[in-house]
Design a protein around this motif. Structure first.
Motif, PDB file in Angstrom:
ATOM      1  N   THR A 238     -15.822   6.236  -7.757  1.00 33.69           N
ATOM      2  CA  THR A 238     -14.648   6.407  -6.909  1.00 33.69           C
ATOM      3  C   THR A 238     -14.350   5.042  -6.295  1.00 33.69           C
ATOM      4  O   THR A 238     -15.239   4.420  -5.699  1.00 33.69           O
ATOM      5  N   LEU A 239     -13.113   4.577  -6.458  1.00 37.78           N
ATOM      6  CA  LEU A 239     -12.736   3.240  -6.011  1.00 37.78           C
ATOM      7  C   LEU A 239     -11.732   3.330  -4.867  1.00 37.78           C
ATOM      8  O   LEU A 239     -10.753   4.072  -4.948  1.00 37.78           O
ATOM      9  N   ASP A 240     -12.002   2.591  -3.810  1.00 35.43           N
ATOM     10  CA  ASP A 240     -11.005   2.431  -2.750  1.00 35.43           C
ATOM     11  C   ASP A 240     -10.041   1.324  -3.169  1.00 35.43           C
ATOM     12  O   ASP A 240     -10.469   0.193  -3.448  1.00 35.43           O
ATOM     13  N   ILE A 241      -8.751   1.645  -3.196  1.00 33.02           N
ATOM     14  CA  ILE A 241      -7.736   0.698  -3.662  1.00 33.02           C
ATOM     15  C   ILE A 241      -6.872   0.251  -2.486  1.00 33.02           C
ATOM     16  O   ILE A 241      -6.225   1.075  -1.831  1.00 33.02           O
ATOM     17  N   LYS A 242      -6.870  -1.048  -2.229  1.00 31.59           N
ATOM     18  CA  LYS A 242      -5.993  -1.605  -1.197  1.00 31.59           C
ATOM     19  C   LYS A 242      -4.602  -1.791  -1.785  1.00 31.59           C
ATOM     20  O   LYS A 242      -4.409  -2.530  -2.742  1.00 31.59           O
ATOM     21  N   LEU A 243      -3.624  -1.110  -1.218  1.00 30.07           N
ATOM     22  CA  LEU A 243      -2.271  -1.098  -1.773  1.00 30.07           C
ATOM     23  C   LEU A 243      -1.563  -2.437  -1.607  1.00 30.07           C
ATOM     24  O   LEU A 243      -1.709  -3.118  -0.590  1.00 30.07           O
ATOM     25  N   PHE A 244      -0.793  -2.810  -2.638  1.00 30.96           N
ATOM     26  CA  PHE A 244       0.100  -3.960  -2.513  1.00 30.96           C
ATOM     27  C   PHE A 244       1.232  -3.647  -1.542  1.00 30.96           C
ATOM     28  O   PHE A 244       1.705  -4.512  -0.813  1.00 30.96           O
ATOM     29  N   ASN A 245       1.684  -2.400  -1.543  1.00 32.11           N
ATOM     30  CA  ASN A 245       2.791  -1.976  -0.701  1.00 32.11           C
ATOM     31  C   ASN A 245       2.337  -1.691   0.721  1.00 32.11           C
ATOM     32  O   ASN A 245       1.240  -1.167   0.937  1.00 32.11           O
ATOM     33  N   ASP A 246       3.183  -2.023   1.668  1.00 29.80           N
ATOM     34  CA  ASP A 246       3.036  -1.519   3.030  1.00 29.80           C
ATOM     35  C   ASP A 246       3.851  -0.231   3.095  1.00 29.80           C
ATOM     36  O   ASP A 246       5.071  -0.263   3.249  1.00 29.80           O
ATOM     37  N   MET A 247       3.165   0.897   2.965  1.00 26.92           N
ATOM     38  CA  MET A 247       3.870   2.172   2.864  1.00 26.92           C
ATOM     39  C   MET A 247       4.506   2.605   4.181  1.00 26.92           C
ATOM     40  O   MET A 247       5.242   3.581   4.225  1.00 26.92           O
ATOM     41  N   THR A 248       4.238   1.877   5.254  1.00 26.21           N
ATOM     42  CA  THR A 248       4.876   2.181   6.534  1.00 26.21           C
ATOM     43  C   THR A 248       6.175   1.407   6.715  1.00 26.21           C
ATOM     44  O   THR A 248       6.866   1.579   7.717  1.00 26.21           O
ATOM     45  N   ASN A 249       6.507   0.546   5.764  1.00 25.18           N
ATOM     46  CA  ASN A 249       7.702  -0.299   5.901  1.00 25.18           C
ATOM     47  C   ASN A 249       8.366  -0.445   4.533  1.00 25.18           C
ATOM     48  O   ASN A 249       8.137  -1.413   3.823  1.00 25.18           O
ATOM     49  N   LEU A 250       9.197   0.513   4.174  1.00 27.91           N
ATOM     50  CA  LEU A 250       9.853   0.531   2.869  1.00 27.91           C
ATOM     51  C   LEU A 250      11.362   0.450   3.042  1.00 27.91           C
ATOM     52  O   LEU A 250      11.932   1.089   3.929  1.00 27.91           O
ATOM     53  N   GLY A 251      12.009  -0.331   2.179  1.00 31.96           N
ATOM     54  CA  GLY A 251      13.466  -0.472   2.219  1.00 31.96           C
ATOM     55  C   GLY A 251      14.100   0.022   0.938  1.00 31.96           C
ATOM     56  O   GLY A 251      14.172   1.224   0.674  1.00 31.96           O
ATOM     57  N   HIS A 252      14.548  -0.899   0.083  1.00 31.05           N
ATOM     58  CA  HIS A 252      15.121  -0.518  -1.207  1.00 31.05           C
ATOM     59  C   HIS A 252      14.007  -0.111  -2.177  1.00 31.05           C
ATOM     60  O   HIS A 252      12.928  -0.701  -2.188  1.00 31.05           O
ATOM     61  N   VAL A 253      14.295   0.907  -2.962  1.00 29.58           N
ATOM     62  CA  VAL A 253      13.366   1.355  -3.997  1.00 29.58           C
ATOM     63  C   VAL A 253      14.143   1.561  -5.296  1.00 29.58           C
ATOM     64  O   VAL A 253      15.375   1.583  -5.308  1.00 29.58           O
TER      65      VAL A 253
END
Length: 274
Positions: A238-253
């Motif tokens: 089981t791997l803990d993955i540090k996200l590239f995205n800041d999921m608390t601050n999203l704009g255009h997708v």
């Protein structure tokens, strides 16, 4: 009117002096190129400064339009990228296979939850723009989630920060894959489970979407390995993955519309019915 005439008569000497002074300046400028060039240079400097300030204000007011245009251009480039085969990193067998082409819908996050176990996003694009359930959602940094429900002009997204989320992902350098989930704890980390023990895993290795996903193209960025555990029940990593995205601050997708999805689904339905 009488007051104006009185003012002119009262200050006629000063007015005459200023008039003659202006005429002398004009004659000097016209007769000497050096003075003319200095005056023009000074005028250009002043007008340039004014125009720059006006332009700065105009650019600030047009930031939304510019951001929308950039997002549209990024979507076009990503669509080209997803339809392009990497001739360096694939085998001859893979070269004969076409990658799924994708159309891309630019959208904007208008609501984002990230502090509960079942988090969702709301986008300002819906069925009128061709958005359907089970379409992938990404941004310039990587994975965001999957379309859950749509209305004519809006849609909700099952965020990767949702305990119900489950996405095929892999270790980029080795292609060993597992299932990407979220344990409901940190907004900055997700987990890759069911990774076989024979896989070579190191902190800092990049995790991307896998080739078994029907929703996302292969090799969409997700994050990097932060910690490695062994599940005593399954004997898998089981791997803990540090996200590239800041999921608390999203704009255009970008919403990914697979051109082959319906065809594949219909084919699979026929296969199941046989």
């Amino acid at each position: 009117m009488q007051q104006i005439f009185n003012f002119i008569f009262k200050n006629s000497t000063r007015i005459l002096f200023l008039l003659l002074l202006c005429i002398s300046f004009l004659l000097t400028i016209q007769a000497h190129s050096y003075h003319r060039s200095k005056i023009i240079s000074s005028a250009n400097y002043l007008s340039g400064g004014v125009y720059e300030k006006i332009n700065n204000v105009s650019e600030y007011l047009n930031l939304k339009t510019q951001n929308d245009a950039l997002a549209t251009e990024n979507a076009r480039l990503k669509s080209i990228l997803f339809a392009t085969t990497d001739s360096i990193s694939i085998t001859k067998l893979e070269k004969t296979k076409d990658r799924q082409p994708y159309d891309i819908v630019v959208s904007k996050v208008i609501h984002n939850s990230y502090n509960v176990h079942e988090n969702y996003l709301t986008l300002n694009s819906g069925a009128s723009q061709g958005v359907k359930s089970d379409m992938g959602v990404i941004n310039n940094l990587g994975l965001v989630g999957i379309i859950d429900n749509t209305s004519p002009n809006y849609s909700t997204v099952l965020s990767i920060l949702n305990v119900k989320s489950r996405i095929n992902a892999k270790i980029k350098k080795s292609n060993h894959f597992g299932s990407l989930i979220w344990n409901g704890k940190s907004t900055g980390f997700v987990q890759l489970i069911d990774v076989p023990r024979l896989a070579s895993v190191r902190k800092g290795d990049t995790i991307v979407t896998g080739m078994q996903s029907e929703i996302f193209p292969e090799n969409i960025n997700i994050g990097t390995i932060e910690k490695v555990y062994i599940d005593n029940k399954t004997n898998y990593y089981t791997l803990d993955i540090k996200l590239f995205n800041d999921m608390t601050n999203l704009g255009h997708v970008y919403i990914l519309k697979s051109k082959c999805r319906d065809e594949l689904n219909n084919l699979e339905k026929v296969k199941k019915n046989e």
